[in-house]
Design a protein around this motif. Structure first.
Motif, PDB file in Angstrom:
ATOM      1  N   SER A   1       0.857  -1.147   0.039  1.00 57.78           N
ATOM      2  CA  SER A   1       0.024   0.057   0.187  1.00 57.78           C
ATOM      3  C   SER A   1       0.830   1.284  -0.012  1.00 57.78           C
ATOM      4  CB  SER A   1      -1.014   0.065   1.027  1.00 57.78           C
ATOM      5  OG  SER A   1      -0.270   0.106   2.539  1.00 57.78           O
TER       6      SER A   1
ATOM      7  N   ARG B   1       3.815   1.426  -1.450  1.00 60.77           N
ATOM      8  CA  ARG B   1       4.353   1.454  -2.689  1.00 60.77           C
ATOM      9  C   ARG B   1       3.459   2.324  -3.783  1.00 60.77           C
ATOM     10  NH1 ARG B   1       8.004  -1.920  -4.974  1.00 60.77           N
ATOM     11  NH2 ARG B   1       7.777  -3.215  -3.255  1.00 60.77           N
ATOM     12  N   LEU B   2       2.177   2.140  -3.359  1.00 61.75           N
ATOM     13  CA  LEU B   2       1.199   2.689  -4.361  1.00 61.75           C
ATOM     14  C   LEU B   2       0.992   4.095  -4.060  1.00 61.75           C
ATOM     15  CD1 LEU B   2      -1.625  -0.127  -4.773  1.00 61.75           C
ATOM     16  CD2 LEU B   2       0.161   0.343  -6.082  1.00 61.75           C
ATOM     17  N   LEU B   3       1.110   4.666  -2.757  1.00 62.85           N
ATOM     18  CA  LEU B   3       1.309   5.804  -2.484  1.00 62.85           C
ATOM     19  C   LEU B   3       2.270   6.636  -2.900  1.00 62.85           C
ATOM     20  CD1 LEU B   3      -0.344   5.561   1.277  1.00 62.85           C
ATOM     21  CD2 LEU B   3      -1.414   6.283  -1.009  1.00 62.85           C
ATOM     22  N   ARG B   4       3.496   5.980  -3.130  1.00 63.56           N
ATOM     23  CA  ARG B   4       4.745   6.738  -3.550  1.00 63.56           C
ATOM     24  C   ARG B   4       4.720   6.967  -4.961  1.00 63.56           C
ATOM     25  NH1 ARG B   4       8.073   2.536  -0.781  1.00 63.56           N
ATOM     26  NH2 ARG B   4       8.282   1.569  -2.708  1.00 63.56           N
ATOM     27  N   SER B   5       3.951   6.346  -5.806  1.00 65.62           N
ATOM     28  CA  SER B   5       4.166   6.543  -7.372  1.00 65.62           C
ATOM     29  C   SER B   5       2.888   6.020  -7.862  1.00 65.62           C
ATOM     30  CB  SER B   5       5.541   5.774  -7.911  1.00 65.62           C
ATOM     31  OG  SER B   5       5.520   5.706  -9.007  1.00 65.62           O
ATOM     32  N   GLU B   6       2.727   6.503  -9.176  1.00 62.62           N
ATOM     33  CA  GLU B   6       1.726   6.138  -9.880  1.00 62.62           C
ATOM     34  C   GLU B   6       2.064   4.960 -10.749  1.00 62.62           C
ATOM     35  OE1 GLU B   6       0.012   9.122 -12.367  1.00 62.62           O
ATOM     36  OE2 GLU B   6      -0.247  10.455 -10.730  1.00 62.62           O
ATOM     37  N   LEU B   7       3.290   4.405 -10.897  1.00 60.27           N
ATOM     38  CA  LEU B   7       3.585   3.408 -11.617  1.00 60.27           C
ATOM     39  C   LEU B   7       4.246   2.344 -10.827  1.00 60.27           C
ATOM     40  CD1 LEU B   7       4.591   2.300 -14.603  1.00 60.27           C
ATOM     41  CD2 LEU B   7       6.854   3.418 -13.986  1.00 60.27           C
ATOM     42  N   PHE B   8       3.815   1.203 -11.057  1.00 66.01           N
ATOM     43  CA  PHE B   8       4.140  -0.144 -10.295  1.00 66.01           C
ATOM     44  C   PHE B   8       4.421  -1.019 -11.326  1.00 66.01           C
ATOM     45  CE2 PHE B   8       2.798  -4.222  -8.414  1.00 66.01           C
ATOM     46  CZ  PHE B   8       3.676  -4.404  -7.397  1.00 66.01           C
TER      47      PHE B   8
END
Length: 81
Positions: free
Chosen positions: A56, A58-65
Motif C-alpha cells: 500500500s 508503494r502505491l502511494l509513492r508512485s503512480e507506476l508499479f
C-alpha cells in the motif's frame, strides 16, 4: 502447464501475494530488489510466487508499479501459438 495467477492482499502485513501455486517449504527465496521477493521452484528455478512487501505504501509513492519479471498473458481457456 499454464496456470491462472492468484492475487491476495494481506492487509495486516501489507504484502501483495501473486501466486501460480500455493507456497511450499522447499521453494527457494530470492530478493529481486525494491522489496519484492520471488519464491522459486527448487528444481527448475521457475518463479512460482511473488511477494510485494509494503504494497500500500508503494502505491502511494508512485503512480507506476512495475515488477522485475517477464510474463506472457493470455485469456484463460484460449488456445495460443
Amino acid at each position: 502447464m499454464e496456470t491462472k495467477l492468484r492475487f491476495m492482499y494481506d492487509r495486516d502485513a501489507d504484502i501483495l501475494h501473486i501466486d501460480k501455486c500455493p507456497p511450499y517449504a522447499e521453494q527457494e527465496s530470492e530478493e529481486l530488489g525494491d522489496e519484492v521477493v520471488a519464491r522459486l521452484n527448487p528444481d527448475t528455478g521457475e518463479v512460482e510466487n511473488l511477494e510485494v512487501l509494503f504494497f500500500s505504501t508503494r502505491l502511494l509513492r508512485s503512480e507506476l508499479f512495475e515488477l522485475p519479471v517477464k510474463a506472457d498473458m493470455w485469456l484463460a481457456g484460449e488456445e495460443h501459438a
